[in-house]
Design a protein around this motif. Structure first.
Motif, mmCIF file in Angstrom:
data_model
loop_
_atom_site.group_PDB
_atom_site.id
_atom_site.type_symbol
_atom_site.label_atom_id
_atom_site.label_comp_id
_atom_site.label_asym_id
_atom_site.label_seq_id
_atom_site.Cartn_x
_atom_site.Cartn_y
_atom_site.Cartn_z
ATOM 1 N N LEU A 135 0.887 -0.848 -0.138
ATOM 2 C CA LEU A 135 -0.280 0.420 0.495
ATOM 3 C C LEU A 135 0.868 0.766 0.114
ATOM 4 N N GLU A 136 2.284 1.527 0.683
ATOM 5 C CA GLU A 136 2.687 2.229 0.240
ATOM 6 C C GLU A 136 3.271 2.372 -0.143
ATOM 7 N N ALA A 137 4.019 1.374 -1.156
ATOM 8 C CA ALA A 137 4.695 1.423 -2.718
ATOM 9 C C ALA A 137 2.989 2.339 -3.387
ATOM 10 N N MET A 138 2.226 1.793 -3.549
ATOM 11 C CA MET A 138 0.850 2.763 -4.608
ATOM 12 C C MET A 138 0.333 4.133 -4.337
ATOM 13 N N GLU A 139 1.002 4.535 -2.611
ATOM 14 C CA GLU A 139 0.894 6.170 -2.910
ATOM 15 C C GLU A 139 2.092 6.502 -3.362
#
Length: 381
Positions: A152-156
């Motif tokens: 999820l942090e990578a998607m941000e």
């Protein structure tokens, strides 16, 4: 809690304040006019100044401005005095009364639920601290949620590589769950490449990854490919929707939901759902307990609530129905039946209450409605 009661009490204070302000303004204005009038008359040397002052004093005595101000202020003070009491009653109820002292809890299970809540919310340091202080073994889901939040942090950061790798590794399971998550991720990657004004690379990506979705997502694929014609001015094109951050938000929500689903977890934290539902049900429960206390009935001995606790649709789960009267789980031979009043019992319970069909009507055990057993409808969950 009872927000309407608080709002009504606040409105009373606001109205009294408004009336007090208006009354004070009127009295001050009246006094100012009378004083100006008296001063104007006293400038005339032909008039008796003493009589003018006597008349003004008599007018002020008759009007009694101080008494009027005291009356308006008294009404405001009464409302102001009552308002904190309403707040205290509604916002600080004695919720300990709703606690069942005979309830038994498995401390280990409760600690694991709390730790699991911290980890699924991404609060890993707090979760680790909680586990260490309670002396519990590490929560089994910790590492899985670490991986989820890394994705999820990578998607941000608009980096889809970790999400695509996870979706590819779980492609078959996602198909079995009828999720279009993988297609959504590939669509976002395609748009990311095309917005970099590299149409040829975007087409190559589409040929490689969209072919398997041609049957189920043809229209969406056509729109994505056609958007390449507007790659330099997409915001002014018929495909400007592809610039919306909502697409990323939807993908994040779907990935979170499917990740938890494949992990065997619910998409929402069970602890969060329980606390939220309990908070909404608490006012009704406290009111019922107060009624029982006034009637000198024992709350601890009651097996089920005789009052309905209305909860929003998101807190209603019907995978299994247990008859609240017979305590029997519903089955094909004993399905749940909804009565005309809206309450639900199992079919066999309704049959017994209608004396095996000897009489068609009986009283609902939860409300005073007369029920016609022939009009009960079977429910399908």
């Amino acid at each position: 809690m009872e927000l309407k009661s608080i709002k009504d009490a606040f409105d009373r204070v606001a109205n009294k304040h408004k009336l007090s302000h208006t009354k004070t303004h009127e009295i001050v204005h009246m006094l100012s006019q009378e004083l100006d009038k008296a001063l104007s008359l006293m400038q005339d040397t032909q008039l008796d100044h003493k009589s003018i002052l006597v008349d003004a004093k008599k007018l002020f005595t008759d009007k009694s401005p101080a008494a009027q101000l005291d009356s308006a202020e008294k009404e405001l003070n009464v409302a102001l005095t009552k308002y904190p009491k309403v707040l205290e009653k509604q916002l600080n109820p004695e919720i300990a009364k709703a606690y069942r002292t005979n309830a038994e809890f498995d401390t280990h299970v409760v600690n694991q639920i709390i730790a699991n809540f911290f980890y699924r919310q991404g609060m890993f340091e707090i979760g680790d601290c909680f586990v260490a202080e309670t002396g519990e073994s590490e929560c089994t889901t910790r590492q899985s949620f670490v991986e989820m939040y890394e994705i999820l942090e990578a998607m941000e950061r608009r980096d889809l590589a970790p999400a695509l790798n996870w979706a590819g590794a779980n492609s078959e399971r996602l198909k079995q769950a009828r999720s279009d998550l993988e297609m959504k991720l590939h669509s976002l990657q395609f748009l990311k490449i095309s917005q970099g004004q590299n149409s040829q690379e975007a087409l190559s990506y589409a040929r490689k990854h969209f072919a398997v979705y041609a049957d189920s997502c043809l229209y969406e694929i056509q729109k994505l490919v056609c958007s390449l014609l507007w790659d330099k001015n997409l915001e002014q094109s018929p495909y400007s929707e592809f610039l919306s951050p909502v697409l990323w938000d939807n993908a994040v929500r779907e990935l979170t939901r499917q990740y938890c689903n494949l992990l065997g977890e619910s998409s929402e934290s069970p602890l969060s759902v329980t606390v939220t539902a309990g908070t909404q049900a608490l006012p009704v429960l406290l009111k019922y307990i107060n009624v029982m206390a006034n009637k000198k009935l024992d709350w601890q001995s009651v097996e089920q609530l005789p009052v309905a606790v209305e909860l929003p649709e998101e807190f209603q789960f019907h995978s299994v129905f247990v008859c609240p009267v017979s305590k029997e789980q519903s089955s094909e031979d004993n399905p749940p039946m909804m009565m005309s009043c809206g309450h639900v019992l199992c079919k066999q319970t309704i049959t017994r209450m209608s004396k095996n069909g000897a009489k068609t009507s009986f009283k609902c055990p939860y409300c005073p409605t007369d029920i016609d057993s022939t009009r009960c409808k079977q429910l399908y969950f």
